[in-house]
Write a protein that holds these residues in place. Structure first.
Motif, PDB file in Angstrom:
ATOM      1  N   ARG A 126       0.831  -1.203   0.000  1.00  0.00           N
ATOM      2  CA  ARG A 126       0.000   0.000   0.000  1.00  0.00           C
ATOM      3  C   ARG A 126       0.862   1.247   0.000  1.00  0.00           C
ATOM      4  N   LYS A 127       0.510   2.152  -0.873  1.00  0.00           N
ATOM      5  CA  LYS A 127       1.348   3.320  -1.148  1.00  0.00           C
ATOM      6  C   LYS A 127       1.603   4.183   0.084  1.00  0.00           C
ATOM      7  N   LYS A 128       0.590   4.299   0.927  1.00  0.00           N
ATOM      8  CA  LYS A 128       0.711   5.179   2.074  1.00  0.00           C
ATOM      9  C   LYS A 128       1.784   4.654   3.024  1.00  0.00           C
ATOM     10  N   LYS A 129       1.775   3.342   3.246  1.00  0.00           N
ATOM     11  CA  LYS A 129       2.743   2.772   4.173  1.00  0.00           C
ATOM     12  C   LYS A 129       4.156   2.858   3.611  1.00  0.00           C
ATOM     13  N   ALA A 130       4.253   2.709   2.299  1.00  0.00           N
ATOM     14  CA  ALA A 130       5.568   2.869   1.665  1.00  0.00           C
ATOM     15  C   ALA A 130       6.094   4.270   1.927  1.00  0.00           C
ATOM     16  N   ALA A 131       5.194   5.234   1.869  1.00  0.00           N
ATOM     17  CA  ALA A 131       5.596   6.628   2.095  1.00  0.00           C
ATOM     18  C   ALA A 131       6.104   6.804   3.528  1.00  0.00           C
ATOM     19  N   TYR A 132       5.381   6.228   4.491  1.00  0.00           N
ATOM     20  CA  TYR A 132       5.814   6.328   5.886  1.00  0.00           C
ATOM     21  C   TYR A 132       7.186   5.702   6.082  1.00  0.00           C
ATOM     22  N   LEU A 133       7.375   4.520   5.489  1.00  0.00           N
ATOM     23  CA  LEU A 133       8.641   3.813   5.660  1.00  0.00           C
ATOM     24  C   LEU A 133       9.793   4.587   5.012  1.00  0.00           C
ATOM     25  N   THR A 134       9.496   5.229   3.884  1.00  0.00           N
ATOM     26  CA  THR A 134      10.522   6.022   3.205  1.00  0.00           C
ATOM     27  C   THR A 134      10.983   7.176   4.089  1.00  0.00           C
ATOM     28  N   ILE A 135      10.027   7.759   4.796  1.00  0.00           N
ATOM     29  CA  ILE A 135      10.365   8.875   5.689  1.00  0.00           C
ATOM     30  C   ILE A 135      11.248   8.373   6.830  1.00  0.00           C
ATOM     31  N   LEU A 136      10.875   7.237   7.391  1.00  0.00           N
ATOM     32  CA  LEU A 136      11.674   6.656   8.476  1.00  0.00           C
ATOM     33  C   LEU A 136      13.097   6.353   7.999  1.00  0.00           C
ATOM     34  N   ALA A 137      13.179   5.708   6.837  1.00  0.00           N
ATOM     35  CA  ALA A 137      14.483   5.323   6.305  1.00  0.00           C
ATOM     36  C   ALA A 137      15.369   6.543   6.113  1.00  0.00           C
ATOM     37  N   PHE A 138      14.752   7.624   5.664  1.00  0.00           N
ATOM     38  CA  PHE A 138      15.529   8.831   5.421  1.00  0.00           C
ATOM     39  C   PHE A 138      16.114   9.384   6.714  1.00  0.00           C
ATOM     40  N   LEU A 139      15.317   9.312   7.786  1.00  0.00           N
ATOM     41  CA  LEU A 139      15.817   9.811   9.067  1.00  0.00           C
ATOM     42  C   LEU A 139      17.058   9.026   9.479  1.00  0.00           C
ATOM     43  N   LEU A 140      17.053   7.711   9.207  1.00  0.00           N
ATOM     44  CA  LEU A 140      18.234   6.895   9.498  1.00  0.00           C
ATOM     45  C   LEU A 140      19.420   7.359   8.650  1.00  0.00           C
ATOM     46  N   VAL A 141      19.162   7.575   7.378  1.00  0.00           N
ATOM     47  CA  VAL A 141      20.229   7.973   6.455  1.00  0.00           C
ATOM     48  C   VAL A 141      20.852   9.294   6.875  1.00  0.00           C
ATOM     49  N   ILE A 142      19.990  10.235   7.214  1.00  0.00           N
ATOM     50  CA  ILE A 142      20.504  11.572   7.484  1.00  0.00           C
ATOM     51  C   ILE A 142      21.296  11.571   8.784  1.00  0.00           C
ATOM     52  N   PHE A 143      20.881  10.706   9.717  1.00  0.00           N
ATOM     53  CA  PHE A 143      21.673  10.569  10.938  1.00  0.00           C
ATOM     54  C   PHE A 143      23.036   9.968  10.606  1.00  0.00           C
ATOM     55  N   GLY A 144      23.005   9.003   9.688  1.00  0.00           N
ATOM     56  CA  GLY A 144      24.268   8.399   9.267  1.00  0.00           C
ATOM     57  C   GLY A 144      25.184   9.419   8.611  1.00  0.00           C
ATOM     58  N   PHE A 145      24.579  10.303   7.832  1.00  0.00           N
ATOM     59  CA  PHE A 145      25.363  11.275   7.058  1.00  0.00           C
ATOM     60  C   PHE A 145      25.996  12.332   7.966  1.00  0.00           C
ATOM     61  N   PHE A 146      25.185  12.882   8.862  1.00  0.00           N
ATOM     62  CA  PHE A 146      25.711  13.944   9.732  1.00  0.00           C
ATOM     63  C   PHE A 146      26.143  13.398  11.088  1.00  0.00           C
ATOM     64  N   GLY A 147      25.212  12.685  11.737  1.00  0.00           N
ATOM     65  CA  GLY A 147      25.422  12.288  13.121  1.00  0.00           C
ATOM     66  C   GLY A 147      26.639  11.410  13.327  1.00  0.00           C
ATOM     67  N   ILE A 148      26.668  10.296  12.638  1.00  0.00           N
ATOM     68  CA  ILE A 148      27.756   9.340  12.853  1.00  0.00           C
ATOM     69  C   ILE A 148      29.101   9.974  12.525  1.00  0.00           C
ATOM     70  N   ASN A 149      29.120  10.697  11.428  1.00  0.00           N
ATOM     71  CA  ASN A 149      30.389  11.301  11.015  1.00  0.00           C
ATOM     72  C   ASN A 149      30.946  12.236  12.080  1.00  0.00           C
ATOM     73  N   LEU A 150      30.043  12.986  12.701  1.00  0.00           N
ATOM     74  CA  LEU A 150      30.510  14.011  13.620  1.00  0.00           C
ATOM     75  C   LEU A 150      30.669  13.495  15.047  1.00  0.00           C
ATOM     76  N   LEU A 151      29.844  12.512  15.425  1.00  0.00           N
ATOM     77  CA  LEU A 151      29.816  12.106  16.830  1.00  0.00           C
ATOM     78  C   LEU A 151      30.817  11.011  17.168  1.00  0.00           C
ATOM     79  N   THR A 152      31.067  10.112  16.236  1.00  0.00           N
ATOM     80  CA  THR A 152      31.861   8.951  16.596  1.00  0.00           C
ATOM     81  C   THR A 152      33.276   9.045  16.036  1.00  0.00           C
ATOM     82  N   GLU A 153      34.148   8.257  16.637  1.00  0.00           N
ATOM     83  CA  GLU A 153      35.529   8.191  16.173  1.00  0.00           C
ATOM     84  C   GLU A 153      35.598   7.171  15.046  1.00  0.00           C
ATOM     85  N   SER A 154      34.934   7.470  13.939  1.00  0.00           N
ATOM     86  CA  SER A 154      34.893   6.438  12.916  1.00  0.00           C
ATOM     87  C   SER A 154      35.874   6.778  11.803  1.00  0.00           C
ATOM     88  N   PHE A 155      35.962   5.850  10.898  1.00  0.00           N
ATOM     89  CA  PHE A 155      36.781   5.983   9.719  1.00  0.00           C
ATOM     90  C   PHE A 155      36.341   7.177   8.875  1.00  0.00           C
TER      91      PHE A 155
END
Lengths: 431, 268
Positions: free
Chosen positions: B235-264
């Motif tokens: 169902r299209k609506k649920k796909a939309a919700y999941l896409t929003i959730l996934a993006f929040l994960l991505v954006i945290f990965g892009f900014f958060g992880i890079n800045l907060l952790t001692e990573s590569f």
């Protein structure tokens, strides 16, 4: 100068009066215009006659001192003309008329053309009708400088209003509103199919709109199959048996329901199953039957969009409200354009034109004198003085006739002034 | 360093951003032409900026926080142009808003050319970063269009219109755009992850880096969206919700992880 509009519309007069005063055909308008402009004191005229309004716009070039005494008579003149032309007593329609002069007349025309004065505010037809009326007047040579400019500004104002406000954006009739909603869900309607359940005037109207919007595959079902076949023939569709309703719901995208059944023809459970079978492809249902034929709880299902007649009416009502709000913004544009029009009118006064032309001549004279002096440096002051005198008197002689002509209160004074401005390139310089 | 091109592009994006916001507030599409030209000229200057940096450094201009944001914004705008043309919809305003915001963040980071360790600097690391960020750009737009889908859907379903919906495309188009963004974004992101993982293993052997774990998590979510979308009955609506959730994960990965952790991926 004076501009006058005498007219009536759907707000001031009932249909019985409007139809009596209407100019039914192009020929009638042409004939009326011919008669009007033959009258003394009427220089230009335009007649607008639609089913909702009859208006006569007149420009009179009475000089300003006469104006105060005689403008009353312009309005009377038009009323008498209407009475004579339509062969009805003046007293029988006089009370329904409105009369606007000058600034108010201009503002009124701009409002009418921009569809602010229409029965359905924002409907686009009126602009076309004004344009057509103007073209008829043009073909009869009933307009000249003033009304030509006025009509063009009116059409321009209407265009601005349409582009800069949202006045004619949202549909204000139920069947158009239905089509508008369907277009919010589906993209290319030519790839969608529609199922008409039952029949009825409004359902058929909506179906016609949808077909007009590109829907190609039409299915029609009815409790009496014969009736379905008849309608199918009319709409170039396919008649399907009423018993197969569920199967048909699976393959159609838009459903128009309008039967006389006393209960729900489409229930939530039925639609649940249908949705599963159609893999949750979106479906738009319109229920215009009273009592309702589609269970309202169907709207809770995913990818099901259900609107009944009240929902559609609510959309229409809110759109009408929206248009009224936009009309206020449109009024600002209209005031602005009215102001601009009168600025143009004021440029047609004679004294400032004479002054501008004389200034320009003097400026040219001075420039040429300077050039001359710098070329022939060894001339004596006496010679220079006589050259100065000579050029001055040449200019005065040349300027004499234009000045007299512009000062004279002749019949087509505005045209003369307008021409003078162009001939001497006054406006070019200001630009 | 050609920074002037960055400044010019940023200024033009800002103008486009303001006009887009004004258009959205006025609920009108009439500023779209101006938005288009501002964005287009900005985009061309931005492209010049990226090329100059590439030529000067010999590496993809995507490694510092400044570079990553700038290239991220560039990718979003490129895809917004492509969407506007291929679907003939007026959605560039949403693209330029997002693009400008990311570009704006990028303006605050130091602009020097980052020096990669010689053992890292390679063609494959370029590919990894370029594809990962482009994939994330597609996901970001999927987030935007999913949100727009939900707004439009909610209005139609609840029968309450506020006028904003009138400048949105219809549901079918919004859903199609979402589908295609994930359809192209997911493989790009997958390739980027695989390339990055191989490179990482070849350098330090099997070890887990926080960024890697986070990216893998995100990848799993996109995999499920991808799978569910390709399988049509989702169902299209649920796909939309999941896409929003996934993006929040991505954006945290892009900014958060890079800045907060001692990573590569600690920004250079």
């Amino acid at each position: 100068m004076s501009l006058t509009v005498v007219g009536l519309n759907h707000k001031t007069a009932p249909i019985e009066i409007r139809e009596k005063l209407a100019f039914g055909s192009k020929e009638a308008i042409k004939e009326a215009l011919r008669e009007l402009i033959q009258k003394e004191n009427i220089a230009e005229a335009v007649i607008l006659s639609t089913c909702n309004r009859v208006e006569i716009y007149v420009y009179s070039n009475l000089s300003s001192d006469k104006e105060n005494r005689e403008t009353k008579s312009i309005e009377e003149l038009i009323k008498e003309f209407i009475s004579k032309f339509h062969k009805i007593e003046k007293s029988s329609f006089e009370n329904y008329l409105y009369v606007y002069k000058d600034r108010q007349a201009v503002e009124h025309l701009f409002k009418v053309t921009s569809s602010l004065d229409s029965m359905i505010v924002g409907e686009p037809q009126i602009t076309g009708q004004v344009k057509e009326s103007y073209e008829i007047a043009l073909s009869e040579r009933a307009t000249s400088l003033i009304l030509n400019h006025l009509m063009n500004r009116a059409l321009f104002t209407a265009k601005r209003v349409r582009n800069e406000t949202r006045i004619s954006e949202n549909p204000v009739s139920v069947s158009y509103a239905a089509v508008g909603l369907i277009r919010k869900v589906f993209d290319d309607l030519s790839k969608k199919s529609i199922l008409l359940v039952g029949a009825g005037e409004m359902a058929e109207l909506a179906l016609r709109h949808l077909i007009g919007n590109g829907v190609k595959s039409v299915y029609i079902t009815n409790r009496t199959f014969e009736r379905a076949k008849e309608l199918a023939k009319e709409f170039n569709g396919v008649a399907v048996p009423f018993e197969n309703l569920k199967e048909n719901l699976i393959k159609t995208d838009i459903v128009l329901c309008s039967t006389a059944a006393p209960n729900y023809v489409i229930t939530e459970n039925m639609l649940k199953e249908v949705m599963y079978l159609r893999k949750y492809k979106p479906i738009f249902l319109i229920d215009i039957s009273v009592p309702r034929n589609i269970d309202p709880s169907c709207n809770n299902l995913d990818n099901v969009y259900l609107y009944n007649i009240d929902d559609l009416q609510a959309v229409v009502d809110s759109n009408i409200l929206e248009r009224k709000k936009e009309a206020e913004r449109a009024m600002i544009i209209i005031k602005e354009e009215t102001e601009k029009f009168f600025q143009w009118i004021n440029s047609l006064e004679s004294v400032p034109v004479i002054v501008s032309i004389r200034n320009k001549a003097e400026q040219i004279r001075q420039e040429e004198l300077e050039k001359f002096k710098s070329k022939f440096r060894d001339l004596s002051p006496e010679v220079l003085n006589s050259i100065d005198y000579l050029t001055q008197s040449i200019i005065n002689k040349i300027m004499h006739y234009p000045t007299v002509a512009l000062k004279n209160n002749c019949e087509s004074k505005e045209i003369l002034i307008y021409s003078a401005r162009r001939l001497f390139g006054i406006d070019n310089e200001e630009e | 360093m050609g920074t002037i091109f960055f400044e010019l592009a940023l200024t033009l994006y800002f103008a486009g951003f303001i006009l887009s916001i004004v258009g959205i507030i006025r609920k009108k599409n009439d500023l779209d032409k101006a938005v288009f030209f501002l964005s287009l000229i900005g985009f061309i200057l931005h492209t010049v900026y990226l090329i100059i940096r590439y030529i000067k450094s010999g590496q993809a201009p995507v490694f510092s926080m400044h570079e990553a944001n700038s290239y991220f914004a560039w990718s979003i705008l490129l895809v917004s142009f492509l969407i506007s043309f291929s679907y003939k919809v007026k959605v560039l305003n949403f693209g330029i808003i997002l693009s400008f915001l990311i570009m704006f963040i990028g303006a605050f980071f130091p602009r020097g050319i980052p020096s990669l360790k010689p053992e890292i600097k390679s063609f494959w690391i370029d590919i990894h970063a370029v594809m990962a960020i482009f994939g994330i750009a597609l996901f970001s737009l999927a987030f935007v269009f999913s949100s727009l889908y939900l707004i439009q859907e909610k209005a139609i379903k609840s029968k309450k219109f506020r006028g904003f919906e009138s400048i949105l495309p219809n549901l079918e188009i919004l859903d199609k755009i979402n589908y295609h963004l994930i359809f192209w974004g997911f493989p790009l992101y997958t390739i980027a992850l695989v390339v990055g993982f191989i490179k990482y293993v070849s350098l330090v052997g099997f070890m887990f880096d926080p960024k890697e774990i986070w990216s893998f998590l995100t990848w799993i979510v996109y995999l499920s969206i991808y799978y569910l979308r390709v399988k049509e009955d989702w169902r299209k609506k649920k796909a939309a919700y999941l896409t929003i959730l996934a993006f929040l994960l991505v954006i945290f990965g892009f900014f958060g992880i890079n800045l907060l952790t001692e990573s590569f991926h600690k920004p250079l």
